[in-house]
Design an enzyme around this catalytic site. Structure first.
Site, mmCIF file in Angstrom:
data_model
loop_
_atom_site.group_PDB
_atom_site.id
_atom_site.type_symbol
_atom_site.label_atom_id
_atom_site.label_comp_id
_atom_site.label_asym_id
_atom_site.label_seq_id
_atom_site.Cartn_x
_atom_site.Cartn_y
_atom_site.Cartn_z
ATOM 1 N N PRO A 134 24.121 157.362 107.243
ATOM 2 C CA PRO A 134 22.887 158.517 107.693
ATOM 3 C C PRO A 134 22.666 159.503 108.853
ATOM 4 O O PRO A 134 23.986 159.816 109.645
ATOM 5 C CB PRO A 134 22.025 157.476 108.808
ATOM 6 C CG PRO A 134 23.616 156.521 109.390
ATOM 7 C CD PRO A 134 24.428 156.658 108.387
ATOM 8 N N ASP A 135 22.282 160.153 108.768
ATOM 9 C CA ASP A 135 22.589 161.553 109.593
ATOM 10 C C ASP A 135 22.019 161.815 110.758
ATOM 11 O O ASP A 135 20.546 160.698 110.955
ATOM 12 C CB ASP A 135 21.389 163.057 108.585
ATOM 13 C CG ASP A 135 21.388 164.052 109.532
ATOM 14 O OD1 ASP A 135 21.978 163.761 110.460
ATOM 15 O OD2 ASP A 135 20.663 165.537 108.586
ATOM 16 N N PHE A 136 22.495 161.357 111.679
ATOM 17 C CA PHE A 136 21.786 160.740 113.215
ATOM 18 C C PHE A 136 20.888 161.750 113.786
ATOM 19 O O PHE A 136 20.668 161.371 114.476
ATOM 20 C CB PHE A 136 23.319 160.958 114.267
ATOM 21 C CG PHE A 136 23.250 160.681 115.397
ATOM 22 C CD1 PHE A 136 23.191 158.996 115.731
ATOM 23 C CD2 PHE A 136 22.840 162.019 116.480
ATOM 24 C CE1 PHE A 136 22.736 159.130 116.792
ATOM 25 C CE2 PHE A 136 22.410 161.327 117.602
ATOM 26 C CZ PHE A 136 22.463 159.231 117.766
ATOM 27 N N ARG A 137 20.678 163.087 113.419
ATOM 28 C CA ARG A 137 19.928 163.938 113.530
ATOM 29 C C ARG A 137 18.157 163.548 112.843
ATOM 30 O O ARG A 137 17.480 163.408 113.888
ATOM 31 C CB ARG A 137 20.159 165.567 113.667
ATOM 32 C CG ARG A 137 21.305 166.022 114.037
ATOM 33 C CD ARG A 137 21.732 167.482 113.442
ATOM 34 N NE ARG A 137 21.919 166.683 111.819
ATOM 35 C CZ ARG A 137 22.356 167.619 111.333
ATOM 36 N NH1 ARG A 137 22.578 168.958 111.408
ATOM 37 N NH2 ARG A 137 22.296 167.018 109.677
ATOM 38 N N ASN A 208 33.343 165.837 111.162
ATOM 39 C CA ASN A 208 32.427 164.707 110.957
ATOM 40 C C ASN A 208 33.198 163.397 111.689
ATOM 41 O O ASN A 208 34.577 163.119 112.056
ATOM 42 C CB ASN A 208 32.559 163.697 109.744
ATOM 43 C CG ASN A 208 31.434 165.240 109.038
ATOM 44 O OD1 ASN A 208 31.375 165.292 109.535
ATOM 45 N ND2 ASN A 208 32.547 165.238 107.670
ATOM 46 N N ASP A 210 33.263 160.203 111.257
ATOM 47 C CA ASP A 210 33.261 159.152 109.919
ATOM 48 C C ASP A 210 34.375 158.392 109.449
ATOM 49 O O ASP A 210 34.958 157.612 109.233
ATOM 50 C CB ASP A 210 32.375 159.549 108.971
ATOM 51 C CG ASP A 210 32.455 159.719 108.363
ATOM 52 O OD1 ASP A 210 34.121 160.587 108.070
ATOM 53 O OD2 ASP A 210 31.711 160.522 108.005
ATOM 54 N N HIS A 227 35.691 166.479 116.436
ATOM 55 C CA HIS A 227 34.611 166.570 117.248
ATOM 56 C C HIS A 227 34.992 165.021 117.735
ATOM 57 O O HIS A 227 34.551 164.010 118.238
ATOM 58 C CB HIS A 227 33.643 166.282 116.934
ATOM 59 C CG HIS A 227 32.717 167.120 116.731
ATOM 60 N ND1 HIS A 227 31.475 167.152 116.101
ATOM 61 C CD2 HIS A 227 33.059 168.610 117.252
ATOM 62 C CE1 HIS A 227 31.169 168.918 116.431
ATOM 63 N NE2 HIS A 227 31.632 169.470 116.937
#
Ligand SMILES: [Zn+2]
Length: 375
Positions: A134-137, A208, A210, A227
């Site tokens: 899912p796109d966190f934003r 990412n 993930d 990140h």
């Protein structure tokens, strides 16, 4: 302790960190979360020696640059530019003059003929959303909704240290969600794996968290996880390091992992707001001058340090953007040897794979990996 804050600040200034560009993109709140679309949990961490690899030995030869090849209008000229400037660091290939536009087919040919064989790749959330991450934003996405139960004052708080010390539960809920196995790499990740298998991948820079690059079989030594990563963790009090496996049981049982030495909270090595970039990020100082091809997939290039990195390759080196739309320097400071494959990201990667003649190979690879996962 690693490099001091002053050193990071110097690097940050050099890259335009914080003062990032373009100016219009500043002032929209904390930068990290805007790109923090993609999340996940890797397998293991091998830190490797960073310091020994940081000398950009080829950049000094740049003064002897051979830019003239780039002005030849034929395809051979373009190929020669890539090959020779890759060696000599040519800087004469300016924007907008001489040389015809490269196509995706040309790029494939440069790779096939080994005219380009030190490929640096940069990826963002766009390669992970096809894996279902899912796109966190995006409000309304599964992850975002899941986090609402934790009373986050605002979504970004999940990556803020102050909030973490106040209430680490939401962050560990995220860590649990992203442990290996919940999500699988897709064709874009396996394309990068193939690049590596063929000895063409110099380095993969990912925004990412993930871990799908690792899950696709790309070794940690080839990765710069800008990140951070869930593959390792550090005690917030005594700074003891732990591997992801060491706190896995706690995370799975919804317990906050504690340091056996000092009982401090153990925090996975994800970069929070205000934290220093991973030391491996320094590899860019050697990688980008050496790269003879830059491929950028699924990132908006809005956020530092990625925005500046996309301009850190030598000007004679072709840049390929596979993305939904034209972004960053590809839009506002294009180079004559930029190639943009716009639209669906997996479709764009598929086109490049096809042009390379790797379609069957990647299908076989994905089949092998999927059946292994199922065991
Ligand atoms: Zn401790």
């Amino acid at each position: 302790m690693g490099p001091g804050r002053a050193a990071w600040n110097t690097l940050g200034t050099a890259l335009g960190l914080a003062r990032g560009k373009p100016a219009a993109l500043r002032g929209r709140g904390p930068p990290w979360l805007r790109v923090w679309g993609s999340l996940g949990a890797p397998r293991s961490l091998s830190s490797g020696s960073v310091r020994g690899q940081l000398v950009p030995e080829r950049s000094a030869r740049g003064a002897a640059g051979n830019g003239s090849g780039s002005r030849q209008p034929n395809f051979l000229g373009k190929k020669r530019d890539c090959l020779f400037s890759g060696i000599f660091g040519g800087s004469g290939a300016g924007d907008g003059h001489g040389g015809e536009k490269l196509s995706l087919q040309d790029i494939a040919e440069l790779i096939q003929t080994k005219a380009c064989q030190r490929v640096v790749v940069m990826v963002g959330a766009g390669i992970s959303t096809p894996s279902g991450i899912p796109d966190f934003r995006s409000p309304g996405s599964g992850l975002y909704s899941n986090l609402e139960q934790y009373d986050l004052p605002y979504p970004e708080a999940i990556f803020e240290l102050d909030f973490f010390f106040h209430n680490p539960k939401p962050f560990f809920a995220l860590a649990k969600e992203l442990y290996p196995g919940n999500y699988r790499p897709n064709l874009a990740h396996y394309f990068l794996r193939l690049l590596h298998d063929k000895g063409l991948l110099l380095r993969l820079y990912t925004q990412n968290i993930d871990g799908l690059e690792r899950a696709a079989g790309i070794p940690a030594t080839k990765l710069v996880e800008a990140h951070g990563t869930f593959a390792s963790a550090t005690c917030t009090i005594c700074r003891q390091s732990f591997s992801g496996e060491e706190f896995r049981v706690d995370v799975m049982a919804d317990r906050i992992p504690r340091c056996p030495i000092c009982m401090g909270v153990i925090k996975p090595d994800i970069i929070f707001f205000g934290e220093q970039l991973p030391q491996r990020f320094f590899l860019h100082m050697a990688d980008f001058p050496m790269a003879d091809l830059l491929i950028i997939i699924g990132t908006s290039l809005e956020v530092e340090p990625f925005a500046s990195l996309s301009e850190a390759s030598r000007r004679s080196v072709p840049r390929v953007l596979i993305n939904r739309e034209l972004v960053g320097p590809f839009a506002w400071r294009p180079r004559h040897n930029d190639v943009a494959q716009l639209g669906d990201i997996i479709g764009g990667v598929e086109r490049l794979v096809k042009a390379l003649g790797w379609t069957k190979e990647i299908q076989d690879l994905m089949q092998r990996e999927t059946s292994q996962d199922a065991l």
